[in-house]
Design a protein around this motif. Structure first.
Motif, PDB file in Angstrom:
ATOM      1  N   VAL A 429       0.846  -1.190   0.000  1.00 30.49           N
ATOM      2  CA  VAL A 429       0.000   0.000   0.000  1.00 30.49           C
ATOM      3  C   VAL A 429       0.884   1.244   0.000  1.00 30.49           C
ATOM      4  O   VAL A 429       1.776   1.397   0.854  1.00 30.49           O
ATOM      5  N   ALA A 430       0.646   2.122  -0.965  1.00 39.88           N
ATOM      6  CA  ALA A 430       1.399   3.370  -1.042  1.00 39.88           C
ATOM      7  C   ALA A 430       0.918   4.313   0.052  1.00 39.88           C
ATOM      8  O   ALA A 430      -0.290   4.527   0.224  1.00 39.88           O
ATOM      9  N   GLU A 431       1.866   4.885   0.809  1.00 43.50           N
ATOM     10  CA  GLU A 431       1.521   5.788   1.893  1.00 43.50           C
ATOM     11  C   GLU A 431       1.632   7.236   1.430  1.00 43.50           C
ATOM     12  O   GLU A 431       2.031   7.527   0.302  1.00 43.50           O
ATOM     13  N   GLY A 435       7.126   7.405  -2.258  1.00 42.53           N
ATOM     14  CA  GLY A 435       8.169   6.383  -2.248  1.00 42.53           C
ATOM     15  C   GLY A 435       8.135   5.477  -1.049  1.00 42.53           C
ATOM     16  O   GLY A 435       9.057   4.686  -0.849  1.00 42.53           O
ATOM     17  N   SER A 436       7.071   5.526  -0.222  1.00 42.05           N
ATOM     18  CA  SER A 436       6.963   4.669   0.956  1.00 42.05           C
ATOM     19  C   SER A 436       5.806   3.700   0.754  1.00 42.05           C
ATOM     20  O   SER A 436       4.683   4.107   0.426  1.00 42.05           O
ATOM     21  N   TYR A 437       6.087   2.407   0.985  1.00 41.39           N
ATOM     22  CA  TYR A 437       5.085   1.373   0.752  1.00 41.39           C
ATOM     23  C   TYR A 437       5.024   0.445   1.954  1.00 41.39           C
ATOM     24  O   TYR A 437       6.060  -0.008   2.455  1.00 41.39           O
ATOM     25  N   GLU A 462      -7.455   2.422  -0.750  1.00 36.36           N
ATOM     26  CA  GLU A 462      -5.996   2.427  -0.677  1.00 36.36           C
ATOM     27  C   GLU A 462      -5.397   2.309  -2.079  1.00 36.36           C
ATOM     28  O   GLU A 462      -5.999   1.728  -2.978  1.00 36.36           O
ATOM     29  N   ARG A 463      -4.227   2.868  -2.247  1.00 35.66           N
ATOM     30  CA  ARG A 463      -3.485   2.709  -3.505  1.00 35.66           C
ATOM     31  C   ARG A 463      -2.521   1.541  -3.347  1.00 35.66           C
ATOM     32  O   ARG A 463      -1.620   1.582  -2.516  1.00 35.66           O
TER      33      ARG A 463
END
Length: 489
Positions: A429-431, A435-437, A462-463
């Motif tokens: 899930v992209a936060e 660049g944070s997953y 969510e992405r």
């Protein structure tokens, strides 16, 4: 791309409550629990009240008391006689087995377990304590993140995301099949008797109208039938004349009633023979007005010639098919349902047909067979299609997805977003921070095409990472090579 990826595993914010100054037991003024047990009198390493992150593990195994909010195997209210006297002295909260047996944290232990014959080669843990086989793995641990070096790195490594949508979704059955012409609008035209092809009037692909000539043939048998027709016509005419004469004589009192009745029977028989002779020629496509042994195969309806076996001068045996005709607008799909799943298919269920070239057609099941093919162990199903324009071709191979389950609102993601890590289905899930997953364990439901339902783990909105998810998954494994450009903290 050195330092392109950074995997950050945040420290777990708890410790085993079986001892030490930070243990909850040290702040409770009560009788000391047996060694290795926490203040709740269960093994400290697996206490879900001290270690809430362990709760999903027990729930997944079906070991959970909803009434009291603890594992059924730990519930003293439901099991008053329950006691614990010993507990593991160490526990790897990252991998879900005793720290002293964790071959991920202590790779030097692997050789010993292999030598002892106690090693799960599939998952890389001791066989006796494999968290994946035993269902005690708590991957991914809280706080784990995969971070890219910069926001631009996502584009450089080809990472793409989609929104996990909540919408109606149902279980489906994928089967194979083919397109075929409606048998009621297709015809095999064959030689009536041993014949010779005199001329061919249409070729494969030609559109013909109803009653159009297709093949002209000559046959001694047809010539004989025409002769029989002529004889039947003469006999019928003679019988009618005799009947008329006998009736006149009877009216004048010159003939008996019995003689009239005999003439009537003979005339009726002659008419029947005449009808039979004409029907034989009509069935062969031979007109009664022609002479000799020539006859014509004609189109019984408007359609397209799909097969031709007739060439001028060729000899054909009785019953040999010379041309095939079909109506290209009357086409349907025949689906082969596996015997084990045929009972779930019903008339009226929606179906999506996937044709070569990527084209799709939506339709519904029109009929399901009542018997299993003993050779293929499949049950046929029929789907009628609108083939206006002739775009669909008979014999085309296809795949079909039949919606066999009721559609219900659920979270849906692409199947390529799901990765298998530590025996669990994981999505990234992209936060908010570029660049944070965050790896998230999900429980998957039914799949339909290239999408799959998510029963638990995502709320919708969510992405999730699709392209590039495999790359991120390799960075979460200590024993994986990964991208070769990351640091593990």
């Amino acid at each position: 791309m050195r330092s392109a990826l950074l995997v950050a595993l945040a420290p777990l914010l708890f410790s085993a409550c079986s001892g030490g100054p930070d243990s909850p037991a040290s702040n409770v003024a009560s009788a000391p629990a047996p060694a290795g047990l926490c203040e709740h009198e269960v093994p400290a390493a697996i206490c879900t009240q001290c270690n809430p992150e362990m709760a999903p593990v027990f729930k997944a195994k079906g070991d959970w008391c909803d009434e009291h909010g603890v594992p059924e195997s730990h519930c003293f209210r439901c099991n008053p006689a329950l006691t614990f006297s010993e507990a593991p002295k160490d526990w790897c909260k990252e991998h879900g087995l005793p720290e002293s047996k964790c071959t991920k944290c202590n790779p030097s232990l692997v050789a010993g377990y292999i030598e002892a014959g106690d090693y799960c080669r599939e998952h890389g843990y001791p066989e006796s304590a494999c968290p994946i086989c035993k269902g005690t793995s708590i991957f991914p641990p809280d706080g784990m993140r995969v971070r890219l070096a910069s926001a631009d790195t996502a584009g450089e490594v080809g990472i793409e995301t989609v929104v996990a949508a909540r919408r109606a979704f149902g279980r489906s059955l994928e089967v194979v099949g083919s397109l075929e012409f409606d048998p009621n609008r297709s015809a095999d035209l064959a030689a009536l008797d041993t014949s010779v092809v005199r001329s061919v009037h249409a070729d494969v692909g030609d559109r013909v109208e109803a009653n159009a000539p297709l093949v002209t043939l000559a046959s001694a048998g047809v010539g004989a039938r025409r002769a029989e027709l002529r004889a039947a016509e003469v006999a019928a005419s003679t019988a009618e004349s005799r009947l008329a004469r006998e009736r006149r004589l009877f009216e004048n009192g010159l003939a008996a009633r019995a003689e009239v009745e005999v003439a009537e029977r003979e005339a009726a028989a002659a008419r029947a023979n005449l009808r039979t002779a004409r029907a034989g020629l009509d069935a062969a496509g031979a007109s009664a007005g022609s002479s000799g042994g020539t006859y014509v195969l004609r189109a019984p309806f408007a359609g397209t010639l799909i097969e031709r076996n007739a060439t001028v001068g060729r000899s054909a045996e009785a019953g040999e098919v010379l041309v095939r005709l079909a109506d290209p607008k009357a086409i349907r799909a025949r689906l082969d349902l596996p015997e084990a799943h045929a009972a779930s298919v019903r008339v009226g269920q929606p179906v999506t047909l996937e044709l070569p070239g990527g084209a799709t057609r939506s339709a519904q099941i029109d009929a399901v067979g009542a018997a299993v093919d003993p050779r293929t162990r499949t049950v046929p199903a029929r789907v009628h299609l609108d083939a206006a324009g002739g775009a669909l071709k008979g014999g085309t191979f296809l795949r079909a997805r039949i919606a066999v389950g009721e559609a219900a609102p659920t979270v849906v993601i692409p199947q390529r977003a799901v990765q298998q890590v530590e025996g669990k289905a994981i999505v990234f899930v992209a936060e908010g921070q570029e660049g944070s997953y965050r790896p998230v364990a999900v429980e998957l439901g039914a799949a339909l095409g290239d999408e799959v339902a998510v029963r638990a783990g995502l709320q919708g909105g969510e992405r999730v990472v699709t392209t590039g998810a495999f790359l991120l998954s390799t960075e979460t494994r200590k024993d994986a090579i990964g991208a070769g450009c990351c640091e593990v903290e």
